[in-house]
Write a protein that holds these residues in place. Structure first.
Motif: not given
Length: 243
Positions: A83-84, A87, A90, A140, A175, A178, A182
């Motif tokens: 996830g990290f 992100s 992204q 992510g 979550d 990430r 964000y």
């Protein structure tokens, strides 16, 4: 944001959150295109992630006693790493082919779950970290971690409550990994969005309560069948939407 648009967001959040209690996915997939009506794609993914996390924590509170902690460790720790990583990437990666590939994989995973246990192949536990990393990475990158995670968790004969609680715990971990990234990249977009996000979050919580009551009436067998069918339909929709 116009009132009609906000009502659309709230209606979608309520309905999908109700279904998500069983399926374990769908909120990000559904809300992101709606938020794109108002925000650019990266800001939309960020704001939907906040709604997703708030609703996940609420759902986890409802099912917290059923979390399979060993599976959270095997699958969830690398999901956080994924996830990290996603992100961070992204900001630089936008590719519809990712969603097409995800759609094909969901059809395969959902189809496997619909095959009788004796005739189907299952992922060995040693692949849990890889499955966790991939689900977190997609979360992510494109804001869609839940479907792949649910497809993988169907690999296990978990009671429905454990399926919901374990998947939710992993989703919340992703979550947490990430959202700070964000927030660092798009924090300027958050100040004016808080009033709308709060209303959408409350609508999602209401849907979660309604979904919990529905799940209580389903047997584990029908619960697993419902999740598998939703996976296949979601996969088909992703493929056709991005082909």
């Amino acid at each position: 944001m116009e009132l009609s648009t906000l009502l659309l967001f709230c209606t979608a959040a309520f309905a999908v959150a109700a279904v998500m209690v069983a399926a374990g996915f769908g909120l990000g997939t559904t809300l992101t295109p709606l938020f794109l009506l108002v925000y650019d794609v990266k800001t939309a993914v960020f704001l939907v992630a906040i709604v997703h996390f708030a609703n996940g924590m609420f759902r986890l509170a409802l099912f917290r006693t059923h979390v399979d902690r060993r599976l959270v460790v095997r699958f969830g720790l690398l999901a956080v790493v994924g996830g990290f990583t996603g992100s961070v990437l992204q900001k630089h990666v936008t590719n519809p082919a990712l969603e097409v590939g995800l759609g094909v994989l969901l059809v395969v995973l959902g189809g496997m779950a619909l095959v009788p246990v004796r005739a189907s192949w299952r992922f060995p536990p040693r692949l849990d970290p890889l499955g966790g990393f991939l689900s977190g990475l997609l979360g992510g990158l494109i804001g869609n971690q839940g479907a792949l995670r649910s497809g993988y968790l169907l690999n296990y004969a978990l009671p429905k409550e454990a399926f919901i609680a374990t998947g939710t715990a992993i989703a919340c971990l992703v979550d947490v990994s990430r959202i700070p990234v964000y927030l660092y990249n798009y924090h300027a977009d958050l100040s004016g969005a808080w009033p709308y996000l709060t209303v959408v979050i409350v609508a999602a919580w209401s849907g979660t309560l309604a979904g919990k009551r529905l799940v209580e009436k389903l047997s584990t067998r029908w619960f697993r069948t419902l999740v598998a069918v939703l996976l296949v339909l979601t996969g088909i929709a992703l493929v056709f939407a991005n082909w």
